[in-house]
Write an enzyme that holds these catalytic residues in place. Sequence first.
Site, short mmCIF file in Angstrom:
data_model
loop_
_atom_site.label_atom_id
_atom_site.label_comp_id
_atom_site.label_asym_id
_atom_site.label_seq_id
_atom_site.Cartn_x
_atom_site.Cartn_y
_atom_site.Cartn_z
N SER A 85 0.85 -1.18 0.00
CA SER A 85 0.00 0.00 0.00
C SER A 85 0.89 1.23 0.00
O SER A 85 2.08 1.16 0.32
CB SER A 85 -0.90 0.02 1.24
N TYR A 125 -2.38 -1.35 10.42
CA TYR A 125 -2.43 -1.55 8.98
C TYR A 125 -1.12 -1.11 8.32
O TYR A 125 -0.53 -1.84 7.51
CB TYR A 125 -3.60 -0.77 8.40
#
Length: 307
Positions: free
Chosen positions: A200, A213
Amino acid sequence: MVDNVDVGPYHWADPVPLKTSVQRARELFELVASLVLFVFESVPLWWEALVGCFSAPPAKNISGQTALVTGGANGLGQAIAIALAKEGCNVAVADVDEVNGRETVAKLRRYNVSAVAYKVDVSDYEAVRQLGRDIERDLGPVDILVNNAGILPTSFTLDNIPSHCKRTMEVNVLSGFWTTQVFLDSMIRRRKGHIVAISSLAGYIAPGWAKTYATTKFAIRGFMDALEDDLYLRGQSEHVRTTTIFPQAFNTRKPAISLLKASSGLTRLPIYEPSALGQTVVNAIKTNQRKVVVPETVKPYQLAIFE
């Protein structure tokens, strides 16, 4: 058999002996010599990078290969699976969502490829080993592994819940360890394979409201860098390739997108449709790109400089 190094009393290592002036001078000389050698040996790499800026590498043919997409029943995983099917790949979809997994497989078969859905928790090592046997039986050996399964943040308070942190680490990070362990040896034996991991933008720029995350996405980035180096040291980097994808904001799970839109400083962040990512991933596989930001508005090296 692996020894448990945490059991038993702690034993100090032998003390490091003091170095003489001659030893320090020799170390300095060796350091300078190593730097000069590094600059000399890196010239071909810089030349290759420069050429790559002006000419695209030839695309390889992946039609007929077998691909496994974890978390392939929905969102980015489904988009990647569809893009692979369009290229003629047979696709195994692994997901805990059995219903949408079957619906995804129905979509894939429209492209005249073989596709099978497997209900499996890829954070479970034994379940991944069984998945490997099932895919080998149904579709043949895996040529393309896409580690996409992941848990997205859906609340600002999730980082305070230990069970969420643990589960996110297991799904986002450990599942990629297990799948790589299960499928890599076969790729090396056949001298053919490609491993893709979905990290990401948060793997470079960590948002404070999604610490767990972001940590997992940094871990994925580190694991893939280490895997690439491992393949190089084993003389396999020309046969088994790696690609790490760094998506920006994509329109997938509704609670996660709602959280993103509510985050301070990110309200104007553009949100993209998953289909764009699927095609970019396939193009990266075909051209053996190591790291790709999607959309390609910036390059990974630019993020590294920013970092």
